[in-house]
Motif scaffolding. Structure first.
Motif, short mmCIF file in Angstrom:
data_model
loop_
_atom_site.label_atom_id
_atom_site.label_comp_id
_atom_site.label_asym_id
_atom_site.label_seq_id
_atom_site.Cartn_x
_atom_site.Cartn_y
_atom_site.Cartn_z
N UNK A 180 0.65 -1.27 -0.11
CA UNK A 180 -0.18 -0.24 0.25
C UNK A 180 0.45 1.13 -0.04
N UNK A 181 1.73 1.15 1.02
CA UNK A 181 2.62 2.32 0.71
C UNK A 181 3.45 2.61 0.18
N UNK A 182 3.86 1.23 -0.90
CA UNK A 182 4.85 1.16 -2.31
C UNK A 182 4.34 1.97 -3.94
N UNK A 183 2.90 1.57 -3.86
CA UNK A 183 2.29 1.52 -4.78
C UNK A 183 0.94 2.42 -4.82
N UNK A 184 -0.04 2.44 -3.54
CA UNK A 184 -0.98 3.33 -3.31
C UNK A 184 -1.08 4.21 -2.91
N UNK A 185 -0.02 4.77 -1.92
CA UNK A 185 0.11 6.32 -1.17
C UNK A 185 -0.65 6.82 -2.03
N UNK A 186 -0.78 8.58 -1.22
CA UNK A 186 -1.06 9.96 -2.68
C UNK A 186 0.16 10.22 -2.78
N UNK A 187 1.14 9.95 -1.91
CA UNK A 187 2.27 10.64 -2.45
C UNK A 187 2.89 10.16 -4.08
N UNK A 188 2.53 8.34 -3.74
CA UNK A 188 2.84 7.73 -5.52
C UNK A 188 2.09 7.97 -5.98
N UNK A 189 1.30 8.12 -5.73
CA UNK A 189 -0.44 8.38 -6.82
C UNK A 189 0.03 9.09 -7.63
N UNK A 190 0.00 10.76 -7.23
CA UNK A 190 0.33 12.09 -7.73
C UNK A 190 1.24 11.91 -8.66
N UNK A 191 2.34 11.54 -8.32
CA UNK A 191 3.67 11.42 -8.72
C UNK A 191 3.40 10.21 -10.18
N UNK A 192 2.71 9.15 -9.78
CA UNK A 192 2.81 8.85 -11.05
C UNK A 192 1.18 9.42 -12.22
N UNK A 193 0.58 10.20 -11.87
CA UNK A 193 -0.27 10.92 -12.25
C UNK A 193 0.57 11.80 -13.29
N UNK A 194 1.40 12.45 -12.83
CA UNK A 194 2.22 13.30 -13.34
C UNK A 194 3.43 12.92 -14.19
N UNK A 195 3.67 11.49 -13.96
CA UNK A 195 4.43 11.50 -14.53
C UNK A 195 3.80 10.84 -16.47
N UNK A 196 2.09 10.08 -16.12
CA UNK A 196 1.59 10.24 -17.59
C UNK A 196 1.22 11.29 -17.96
#
Length: 256
Positions: A180-196
């Motif tokens: 959950x911390x590695x893939x689903x934490x908001x800090x990770x999810x937002x970064x992946x949105x930015x990469x997308x």
């Protein structure tokens, strides 16, 4: 629910309690579950917590040893509650279904229970009834759920496995929390949105460059054709051809 309770009893302890928490909707399903608990004589084992607020929900999660969600609903395209359970360090028992397959790892962070839906074809009637307005969306989802089968015997085995093995519960809970911390934490999810967003911007920019190059090439070819036409006007070419035809005609032995 009754079959799951029997699996708890098979572990050999009466100290386990099932907490059933969530939205009560219009209250019909809650009344049905309470009637079932009464009919099965398990009211002392099952506690219903309808419509818990956020503090109450956190309290329930922190008090639990494992989390259960046997969803059969086609709306469960992600599944937030198992993610919340993993973030809290709980092992999960869940239906092998829809979005749960993406967020949970069978045997590592969760025990997934076999769940089946009829093959493509039989569901067409349900879709058509919703499409032409005979069934509402809620009715469509409900009928699709009725056609979905969760293996309750396998769910009981999963209960037995986790309730009888505290070490495995702890290991799966830790693995789920790490996931959950590695893939689903908001800090990770937002970064992946930015990469997308960056990737999509690069694709759009490349497409614009490609289109400009293609149109530029077409313009260059058209310009070359016009340049040839200016150097050799069609009128001059036609006149020259007529002149050559007259010359050949006067040189022919058959000419008058």
């Amino acid at each position: 629910m009754p079959q799951s309770r029997r699996a708890v009893i098979d572990v050999g302890t009466n100290s386990v309690k099932l907490l059933v928490a969530g939205s009560s909707g219009d209250g019909d399903y809650l009344r049905f579950m309470r009637d079932q608990a009464r009919a099965e004589n398990v009211e002392a084992t099952v506690e219903f917590v309808p419509d818990p607020d956020e503090p109450r929900k956190l309290h329930l999660i922190r008090a639990a040893d494992a989390f259960l969600s046997l969803s059969d609903n086609i709306q469960e395209t992600f599944g937030l509650t198992p993610v919340e359970a993993m973030a809290a360090g709980l092992p999960v028992i869940a239906s092998d279904w829809d979005g749960y397959r993406d967020t949970l790892v069978d045997g590592e962070t969760a025990l997934l229970v076999p769940t089946d839906l009829p093959q493509a074809g039989p569901g067409r009637l349900l879709a058509e009834r919703h499409e032409d307005g005979r069934d509402s969306y809620d009715q469509y989802c409900g009928l699709a759920s009725l056609a979905t089968a969760v293996d309750l015997a396998a769910a009981g085995e999963a209960f037995t496995t986790l309730l009888g093995d505290p070490g495995r519960r702890a290991a799966m809970g830790a693995a789920g929390q790490a996931r959950a911390r590695a893939l689903l934490d908001w800090s990770v999810v937002i970064r992946r949105y930015q990469e997308l967003w960056g990737e999509l911007s690069a694709i759009r920019a490349a497409a614009k460059r490609s289109a400009a190059t293609a149109f530029g090439g077409a313009f260059a070819i058209a310009s070359s054709i016009r340049a040839v036409g200016r150097r050799r006007p069609s009128m001059s070419i036609s006149g020259r051809c007529r002149s050559r035809r007259r010359t050949r005609a006067t040189q022919s032995p058959h000419a008058a």
